[in-house]
Design an enzyme around this catalytic site. Structure first.
Site, PDB file in Angstrom:
ATOM      1  N   ARG A   1      -4.387 -14.923   5.272  1.00 35.23           N
ATOM      2  CA  ARG A   1      -3.469 -13.876   5.752  1.00 35.23           C
ATOM      3  C   ARG A   1      -3.518 -13.808   7.282  1.00 35.23           C
ATOM      4  NH1 ARG A   1      -0.899  -8.825   4.549  1.00 35.23           N
ATOM      5  NH2 ARG A   1      -1.755  -7.029   5.649  1.00 35.23           N
TER       6      ARG A   1
ATOM      7  N   LYS B   1       0.836  -1.202   0.000  1.00 35.61           N
ATOM      8  CA  LYS B   1       0.000   0.000   0.000  1.00 35.61           C
ATOM      9  C   LYS B   1       0.870   1.251   0.000  1.00 35.61           C
ATOM     10  CE  LYS B   1      -4.284  -1.594   2.143  1.00 35.61           C
ATOM     11  NZ  LYS B   1      -5.230  -1.400   3.272  1.00 35.61           N
TER      12      LYS B   1
ATOM     13  N   HIS C   1       1.906  -3.596   7.553  1.00 35.16           N
ATOM     14  CA  HIS C   1       1.089  -2.618   8.284  1.00 35.16           C
ATOM     15  C   HIS C   1       1.931  -1.376   8.579  1.00 35.16           C
ATOM     16  CE1 HIS C   1      -1.745  -5.950  10.010  1.00 35.16           C
ATOM     17  NE2 HIS C   1      -2.077  -5.580   8.786  1.00 35.16           N
TER      18      HIS C   1
ATOM     19  N   HIS D   1      -8.193 -13.554   2.763  1.00 38.00           N
ATOM     20  CA  HIS D   1      -7.907 -12.773   3.965  1.00 38.00           C
ATOM     21  C   HIS D   1      -7.808 -13.663   5.206  1.00 38.00           C
ATOM     22  CE1 HIS D   1      -7.091  -8.683   5.003  1.00 38.00           C
ATOM     23  NE2 HIS D   1      -7.873  -8.728   6.061  1.00 38.00           N
TER      24      HIS D   1
END
Length: 319
Positions: free
Chosen positions: A262, A187, A285, A259
């Site tokens: 994950r 991200k 993160h 997910h």
């Protein structure tokens, strides 16, 4: 368009440009902030106020209105986060001399535990992916390719905890050579290194020759190529493959998604002694508070450690 509307749009655009240029915010993040700020701007407009003239009372009224509309506490918290960052930007730029969000507490929200899978359930999924297809019917080579691709997808996902968009969008260059790490662009364009397990590396090595045979003369930059518009396997298609795999493994398909794997990656690492900060880095993160949803795993591990190793606990068990 009135001058007031143009000014509102200009300030929001300037804030979004700052997020993009200085913080590397992803397109989805920018779109979400834009929607939230325009909604707040429309609320102020109904009161005859400009977006840079909001008071603390205005912000409170806006949040109360969201609750009245039945929106969740998590939605209100996200909107308040957008407002805090926007007004912090206005203050830093000298456009405002105060921050109307400074004294406002966020709505209380229960943070649900992440849905995950046990080690045994993940093993069942991996075993189902490895099971031989019946190649006597037709296109044995195609079946072998699809099987190897699925095993590769599963092993890499469970070994690295990648987001599904990161997994299906892996470039071929990420796995060339004998490297034991994946360089992942996550991200906001942030890059991180994630170690590969021996099982994942073996699955990649088994898959690549079949990938080359399948493509023939066609050249693709993607590890998991597809004929679709994106050029690589889509998130939606992988999720479908995973549901089919869950059924084959005898698991409830509603409990299995990219997910949940994950989450399984993170939970199983922590349960086996990994450091929370290391797991944060591998998951990509930006803030460790996001990784702290897994602290329940750490709590259980600490409880087991005390029960197993503390001398008083052992004495109590002996009696």
């Amino acid at each position: 368009m009135s001058k007031e509307s143009q000014e509102r749009g200009r300030l929001i655009d300037a804030f979004l440009e700052m997020l993009s240029a200085e913080r590397g915010a992803a397109r989805n993040t920018l779109d979400a902030y834009e929607r939230d700020l325009k909604d707040f701007s429309a609320f102020l407009n109904s009161k005859g106020k400009a977006v840079d003239a909001a008071t603390t009372r205005d912000v409170r009224d806006y949040l109360e209105g969201l609750s009245t509309q039945g929106l969740s506490a998590s939605t209100a918290a996200r909107r308040l986060s957008a407002l805090r960052q926007f007004h912090g930007f206005l203050f830093a730029e000298g456009i405002r001399k105060d921050d109307p969000c400074g004294s406002i507490e966020g709505p209380r929200r229960a943070r649900p535990l992440p849905k995950t899978l046990t080690v045994g359930e993940v093993d069942a999924l991996l075993a189902a992916a490895r099971r031989a297809e019946d190649g006597r019917t037709h296109e044995e080579a195609v079946l072998a390719y699809k099987r190897a691709r699925l095993v590769c997808l599963m092993e890499v996902l469970y070994a690295t905890g990648l987001r599904v968009s990161e997994l299906v969008g892996l470039p071929l260059s990420a796995v060339r050579g004998e490297e034991r790490f994946l360089a992942v662009s996550g991200k906001g364009g942030r890059e991180r290194l994630v170690p590969l397990s021996d099982a994942a590396r073996s699955a990649i090595d088994a898959y690549l020759p079949l990938r080359s045979m399948r493509l023939g003369d066609h050249v693709s930059p993607w590890l998991f190529p597809s004929r679709g518009r994106q050029g690589h396997l889509t998130r939606h298609r992988f999720a479908q493959l995973l549901k089919d795999l869950a059924i084959s493994a005898g698991l409830d398909p509603t409990r299995v998604s990219p997910h949940t794997l994950r989450h399984a990656f993170a939970s199983h690492l922590l349960a086996n002694g990994a450091d929370l900060r290391a797991v944060q880095q591998m998951l990509g993160h930006a803030d460790i508070s996001t990784t702290q949803i897994y602290t329940h795993v750490l709590d259980e591990r600490l409880k087991d450690l005390v029960q197993t190793h503390h001398p008083l606990a052992r004495k109590g068990n002996a009696s």
